[in-house]
Design an enzyme around this catalytic site. Structure first.
Site, mmCIF file in Angstrom:
data_model
loop_
_atom_site.group_PDB
_atom_site.id
_atom_site.type_symbol
_atom_site.label_atom_id
_atom_site.label_comp_id
_atom_site.label_asym_id
_atom_site.label_seq_id
_atom_site.Cartn_x
_atom_site.Cartn_y
_atom_site.Cartn_z
ATOM 1 N N GLY A 135 64.655 29.942 40.991
ATOM 2 C CA GLY A 135 65.278 30.610 39.857
ATOM 3 C C GLY A 135 65.740 32.015 40.194
ATOM 4 C CB SER A 136 67.906 33.821 41.480
ATOM 5 O OG SER A 136 68.814 33.152 42.297
ATOM 6 C CB SER A 221 66.099 28.055 45.062
ATOM 7 O OG SER A 221 67.128 28.987 44.906
#
Length: 536
Positions: A135-136, A221
């Site tokens: 989710g960055s 991610s």
């Protein structure tokens, strides 16, 4: 005498509960170090424990061990999600994935873990897989349909799956200049949360039937980047025995390198100014404002808060540390997807890239639009995303581990399924599309297309590979038929390719890593778009 014997009997029974985590309820009542928790049998053969606190923390403070309890904790529902920064482009991304988003409320009291364990009539003392979501570093929650660990445990023996909530955005890494003056430790509170959760699992997983000496961490991610950050921050760690990185790592290029501290200082100042606070009382006021108000301002400003180098949890000399072997030398499985960037470009196009997104220069907009719309250009934006943000870092990370004599495996996920893409051919094997395949949660998609037999078979294969690594990070995948990664041989596991849609074929670095030495001009162009898509 009778009372003494009865007391001894109760004492022995308490020890039995603590060691084996079982009771007359079939193992759904477990005695943790903080007190008993009551889970449920979620499906035949699988116990589920949700929302167990692994730490407690006030705003912008490091996590501490949770208090001990005298009562039994109801662990049958997810705990609240940490505050989220869900911008319009992030919501578009989530919509395209068919995930449906979170269902729980939000709270700053959000440091919880969820555990899926085999029932007590199945083999115990299992390997343990700890999941860290992406989710960055802006959003993310364990209350997410694709992250449910039930199916992995149902379909595979000798494994427990754990997921953890951690703080993100301004709550996870504020980079407040005033706070920096008062701290001798890290401001990367989200990374500190992750470490606290891993420690809690190590301390408590035995009572759930897990082996504390066989713990791996895996993430996607920002979650994958987090696992890399853990490896560099804890080179002498004895808890984690293996790491899986899906579409993210620290090494590679400037776009995945630690963020410059001054950039988030600007974000902090903008948010503080927007809510009406200024020095010297800024920090004290920011500490007491309702979290929903801060969250709303962060979203409105599209303010970016990411981990910054602090010399404790995050470093600005990753390439040098890699070359020196200054990281946790445990086996690694690392990889990326064939069309990582497609979903980013589609999200931008849906939101009318040319003028509706603030912060993009007209010149940059024209350049990017030309690249996005030129389908004949092999060096288009999505290809650059793949290479510069995911494929090349995976290549460089894998090579660095090989150079340090670390057992390393590398994969490339290539499968495309209608129920994952909603029949959109422009999405391809996009960023995060492997997650429902890994977890076997493809049936959770909001899209109406049913999973195909090919998809189900591939999911079983991929799950088996991930579990084989978890059971034995050194030899598990070798015994599963995968070669150790070698940049000079066909040793990249191509999952779900057109050559074998239900399993694996092996490709070479020479085929997939061409272009990793991209020019600074190309990096600059992609960086401008990456800044706009920082919610992914």
């Amino acid at each position: 005498m009778r009372n003494t014997l009865w007391s001894i009997t109760l004492f022995v029974f308490d020890i039995f509960l603590f060691v084996y985590g079982q009771s007359s309820t079939g193992g759904t009542t477990v005695q943790t170090q903080q007190g008993p928790v009551e889970g449920s049998i979620v499906t035949p053969g699988v116990r589920q424990f949700l929302g167990i606190p692994y730490a407690t923390a006030k705003r912008w403070q490091a996590p501490q061990k949770p208090a001990k309890r005298s009562t039994t904790l109801d662990a049958t529902s997810f705990g609240p999600s940490c505050p989220q920064s869900l911008t319009p482009i992030t919501n578009e991304f989530l919509s395209l994935t068919g995930s449906g988003g979170q269902t729980t409320s939000e709270s700053e009291t959000c440091q919880t873990v969820n555990i899926w364990a085999p029932s007590t009539d199945r083999p115990q003392n299992t390997s343990v897989m700890i999941w860290i979501y992406g989710g960055s570093f802006a959003y993310g929650t364990t209350d997410f349909k694709y992250y449910i660990g039930e199916n992995i445990v149902r379909d595979n023996d000798d494994v427990i799956v754990v997921s953890l909530n951690y703080r993100t955005n301004i709550f996870g890494q504020p980079n407040a200049p005033q706070l920096a003056l008062s701290l001798t430790n890290s401001q990367n509170f989200g990374l500190l949360d992750q470490k606290a959760a891993i420690q809690w699992v190590s301390d408590n997983i035995a009572v759930f039937g897990g082996d504390p000496d066989r713990i791996i961490i895996f993430g996607e991610s920002a979650g994958a980047i987090s696992t890399d950050a853990y490896a560099y921050a804890n080179p002498d760690d004895t808890i984690v025995k293996g790491i899986i990185q899906e579409s993210g790592s620290l090494a590679g290029n400037s776009l995945l390198a630690p963020q410059a501290p001054e950039s988030t200082v600007v974000s902090w100042t903008e948010v503080a100014t927007s809510v009406g606070f200024a020095d010297p009382l800024q920090l004290a006021c920011m500490e007491i404002i309702p979290f929903q108000e801060l969250e709303n301002v962060v979203i409105a400003l599209e303010a970016t808060f990411a981990p910054v180098p602090d010399g404790i949890t995050y470093f600005d000399d990753i390439n040098e540390r890699s070359a020196a072997g200054n990281f946790l030398k445990v086996p690694l499985l690392v990889g990326s997807n064939a069309n990582e960037g497609d979903i980013f470009v589609v999200s931008l196009e849906v939101l009318e890239l040319g003028g509706s997104i603030p912060g993009l220069t007209q010149e940059g907009s024209e350049d990017i639009t030309e690249v996005c719309t030129n389908s004949d250009d092999n060096d288009n934006l999505t290809e650059r995303y793949l290479k510069l943000l995911f494929n090349c870092p995976a290549s460089i990370t894998a090579a660095g581990r090989v150079d340090a004599d670390v057992p390393t495996y590398r994969y490339r996920y290539e499968a495309i399924f209608p129920d994952v893409t909603n029949n959109r051919p422009d999405l391809g094997a996009y960023h995060s599309s492997e997650i429902p395949i890994v977890f076997g949660t493809y049936n959770s998609s909001a899209f109406t297309e049913p999973p195909s037999d090919v998809e189900i078979t591939l999911s079983t294969y991929v799950q088996s590979a991930w579990v084989a690594f978890a059971r034995d990070p050194v030899n598990g995948l070798t015994n599963f038929g995968w070669p150790l990664y070698n940049p000079n041989t066909a040793s990249i596991a191509r999952l779900g390719s057109t050559d074998n849609q239900t399993g694996v074929v092996f490709g070479s670095s020479a085929t997939f890593d061409v272009g990793c030495d991209s020019t600074e001009a190309e990096l600059s162009l992609v960086e401008e778009v990456f800044a706009l898509t920082s919610g992914f």
